[in-house]
Design a protein around this motif. Structure first.
Motif, PDB file in Angstrom:
ATOM      1  N   GLU A 105      25.973  37.246  45.816  1.00 14.56           N
ATOM      2  CA  GLU A 105      25.762  35.807  45.955  1.00 14.56           C
ATOM      3  C   GLU A 105      26.745  35.032  45.094  1.00 14.56           C
ATOM      4  OE1 GLU A 105      21.685  35.021  44.974  1.00 14.56           O
ATOM      5  OE2 GLU A 105      20.941  35.938  46.823  1.00 14.56           O
ATOM      6  N   PHE A 106      27.128  33.865  45.597  1.00 20.39           N
ATOM      7  CA  PHE A 106      28.014  33.005  44.821  1.00 20.39           C
ATOM      8  C   PHE A 106      27.609  31.554  44.990  1.00 20.39           C
ATOM      9  CE2 PHE A 106      31.805  30.231  44.734  1.00 20.39           C
ATOM     10  CZ  PHE A 106      32.055  30.312  43.372  1.00 20.39           C
ATOM     11  N   ALA A 107      27.453  30.885  43.869  1.00 20.96           N
ATOM     12  CA  ALA A 107      27.248  29.442  43.839  1.00 20.96           C
ATOM     13  C   ALA A 107      27.892  28.962  42.550  1.00 20.96           C
ATOM     14  CB  ALA A 107      25.765  29.085  43.868  1.00 20.96           C
ATOM     15  N   PRO A 108      28.971  28.189  42.637  1.00 20.76           N
ATOM     16  CA  PRO A 108      29.685  27.785  41.419  1.00 20.76           C
ATOM     17  C   PRO A 108      28.772  27.032  40.464  1.00 20.76           C
ATOM     18  CG  PRO A 108      30.358  26.455  43.310  1.00 20.76           C
ATOM     19  CD  PRO A 108      29.539  27.580  43.849  1.00 20.76           C
TER      20      PRO A 108
ATOM     21  N   ALA B 280      35.872  24.028  38.791  1.00 22.51           N
ATOM     22  CA  ALA B 280      36.359  24.750  37.615  1.00 22.51           C
ATOM     23  C   ALA B 280      35.492  25.974  37.331  1.00 22.51           C
ATOM     24  CB  ALA B 280      36.396  23.821  36.407  1.00 22.51           C
ATOM     25  N   ALA B 281      34.183  25.820  37.479  1.00 19.82           N
ATOM     26  CA  ALA B 281      33.263  26.939  37.245  1.00 19.82           C
ATOM     27  C   ALA B 281      33.528  28.079  38.215  1.00 19.82           C
ATOM     28  CB  ALA B 281      31.821  26.456  37.377  1.00 19.82           C
ATOM     29  N   ALA B 282      33.904  27.744  39.448  1.00 22.59           N
ATOM     30  CA  ALA B 282      34.181  28.781  40.446  1.00 22.59           C
ATOM     31  C   ALA B 282      35.316  29.685  39.992  1.00 22.59           C
ATOM     32  CB  ALA B 282      34.525  28.128  41.788  1.00 22.59           C
ATOM     33  N   PHE B 283      36.387  29.088  39.505  1.00 19.73           N
ATOM     34  CA  PHE B 283      37.545  29.881  39.093  1.00 19.73           C
ATOM     35  C   PHE B 283      37.235  30.745  37.874  1.00 19.73           C
ATOM     36  CE2 PHE B 283      39.499  27.116  42.064  1.00 19.73           C
ATOM     37  CZ  PHE B 283      40.669  27.734  42.479  1.00 19.73           C
ATOM     38  N   LYS B 284      36.360  30.287  37.015  1.00 26.00           N
ATOM     39  CA  LYS B 284      35.944  31.109  35.872  1.00 26.00           C
ATOM     40  C   LYS B 284      35.171  32.341  36.336  1.00 26.00           C
ATOM     41  CE  LYS B 284      35.783  27.248  32.600  1.00 26.00           C
ATOM     42  NZ  LYS B 284      34.919  26.372  31.761  1.00 26.00           N
ATOM     43  N   THR B 285      34.359  32.171  37.382  1.00 22.01           N
ATOM     44  CA  THR B 285      33.622  33.307  37.949  1.00 22.01           C
ATOM     45  C   THR B 285      34.584  34.330  38.537  1.00 22.01           C
ATOM     46  OG1 THR B 285      31.693  31.931  38.441  1.00 22.01           O
ATOM     47  CG2 THR B 285      31.901  33.990  39.669  1.00 22.01           C
ATOM     48  N   PHE B 286      35.607  33.867  39.214  1.00 16.75           N
ATOM     49  CA  PHE B 286      36.590  34.768  39.808  1.00 16.75           C
ATOM     50  C   PHE B 286      37.311  35.565  38.717  1.00 16.75           C
ATOM     51  CE2 PHE B 286      37.198  31.166  43.137  1.00 16.75           C
ATOM     52  CZ  PHE B 286      35.938  31.420  43.636  1.00 16.75           C
ATOM     53  N   TYR B 287      37.667  34.863  37.657  1.00 13.72           N
ATOM     54  CA  TYR B 287      38.379  35.504  36.541  1.00 13.72           C
ATOM     55  C   TYR B 287      37.535  36.625  35.941  1.00 13.72           C
ATOM     56  CZ  TYR B 287      41.536  35.728  32.502  1.00 13.72           C
ATOM     57  OH  TYR B 287      42.439  36.140  31.546  1.00 13.72           O
ATOM     58  N   LYS B 288      36.258  36.362  35.781  1.00 14.10           N
ATOM     59  CA  LYS B 288      35.352  37.349  35.185  1.00 14.10           C
ATOM     60  C   LYS B 288      35.246  38.608  36.039  1.00 14.10           C
ATOM     61  CE  LYS B 288      30.573  37.851  33.535  1.00 14.10           C
ATOM     62  NZ  LYS B 288      29.261  37.157  33.363  1.00 14.10           N
TER      63      LYS B 288
END
Length: 269
Positions: A126-129, A160-168
């Motif tokens: 699941e993904f929700a920024p 911005a939160a979405a890209f942090k999730t991708f980085y992690k």
């Protein structure tokens, strides 16, 4: 000197061969007769083979597809990764009050259940920024791919939160591939939110602030016919055609939107 020359030639040959194998595997997945005919008909606008090659996706990779929707790219990524790789489909949260999210996820789940042989190795997450959801175990993904999604997160002020999730989720050295509707430079945030088009500089800045490095930009999904200025934003164009029959031929002649295609890299250290 001769031995060094032969060694270098051998490395170059191996790299060329590996690249050819990767390209052939992608092309085979795109050419599969198991793809939905309606989806395949849009390849001329979406250039899936060239896009996945640019993102350096290989059959052995662990890949996360963000918000796969109806599975347009899933139909290509699943057979590509099925034998040696792994595909995480980071869809809308199961527990959601948004009707569209709920219907989309249910339809996607049905698609996977009805075609178990084709999708048996797809792992749904699941993904929700802005929410603490795991799209893949931290530091395990070779690539995270998102297609025409960033403008949606801007509407919730969560881009911005979405890209942090991708980085992690990515391994050090992993790839973030982004395709997004492209606005003209200096377009305001307000206009980006209302139109669905985003400036390339804004998307690059988002990724950079999250820790990514822009490795290369491609024009593979560019459409010079698209002015990015339409009565109902990007949804005026195919496939949505938000105006219905009004000026339908005009918008069909333009085709799908002008899109940026960006490859970012998570630094190795």
């Amino acid at each position: 000197m001769m031995k060094l020359t032969h060694w270098l030639a051998g490395i170059a040959f191996a790299a060329t061969t590996a690249g050819a194998v990767q390209a052939d595997a992608i092309k085979d997945a795109v050419a599969s007769d198991k793809r939905t005919a309606e989806y395949a008909a849009r390849d001329g606008f979406r250039h899936p083979a060239e896009t996945l090659e640019f993102f350096q996706v290989k059959p052995t990779m662990t890949v996360v597809e963000i918000w796969p929707g109806g599975g347009w790219y899933t139909e290509i990524l699943s057979p590509l990764l099925q034998a040696e790789g792994k595909l995480y489909a980071a869809h809308f949260p199961k527990e959601t009050e948004v009707g569209y999210f709920k219907r989309s996820r249910e339809n996607f789940e049905k698609k996977l259940a009805d075609n178990k042989d084709a999708y048996e190795k797809v792992v749904m997450t699941e993904f929700a920024p802005g929410q603490d959801l795991e799209i893949a175990p931290a530091g395990t993904a070779d690539a995270v791919l998102t297609f025409r999604n960033v403008h949606n997160w801007m509407r919730g002020d969560n881009e911005a939160a979405a890209f942090k999730t991708f980085y992690k989720a990515l391994k050090p050295g992993g790839v973030l591939g982004v395709v997004e509707h492209r606005a003209k430079p200096d377009t305001s945030r307000e206009d980006m939110m209302s139109s669905g088009y985003m400036t390339q500089d804004y998307v690059v800045d988002l990724a950079t602030k999250a820790g990514f490095v822009l490795e290369e930009a491609s024009e593979v999904n560019a459409n010079p016919k698209d002015t990015a200025v339409h009565p109902k934003g990007v949804w005026t164009l195919p496939p949505r055609l938000a105006l219905g029959d009004e000026d339908k031929e005009k918008y069909q002649s333009i085709g799908e939107s002008d899109r940026m295609t960006l490859r970012f890299r998570k630094p190795k250290s």
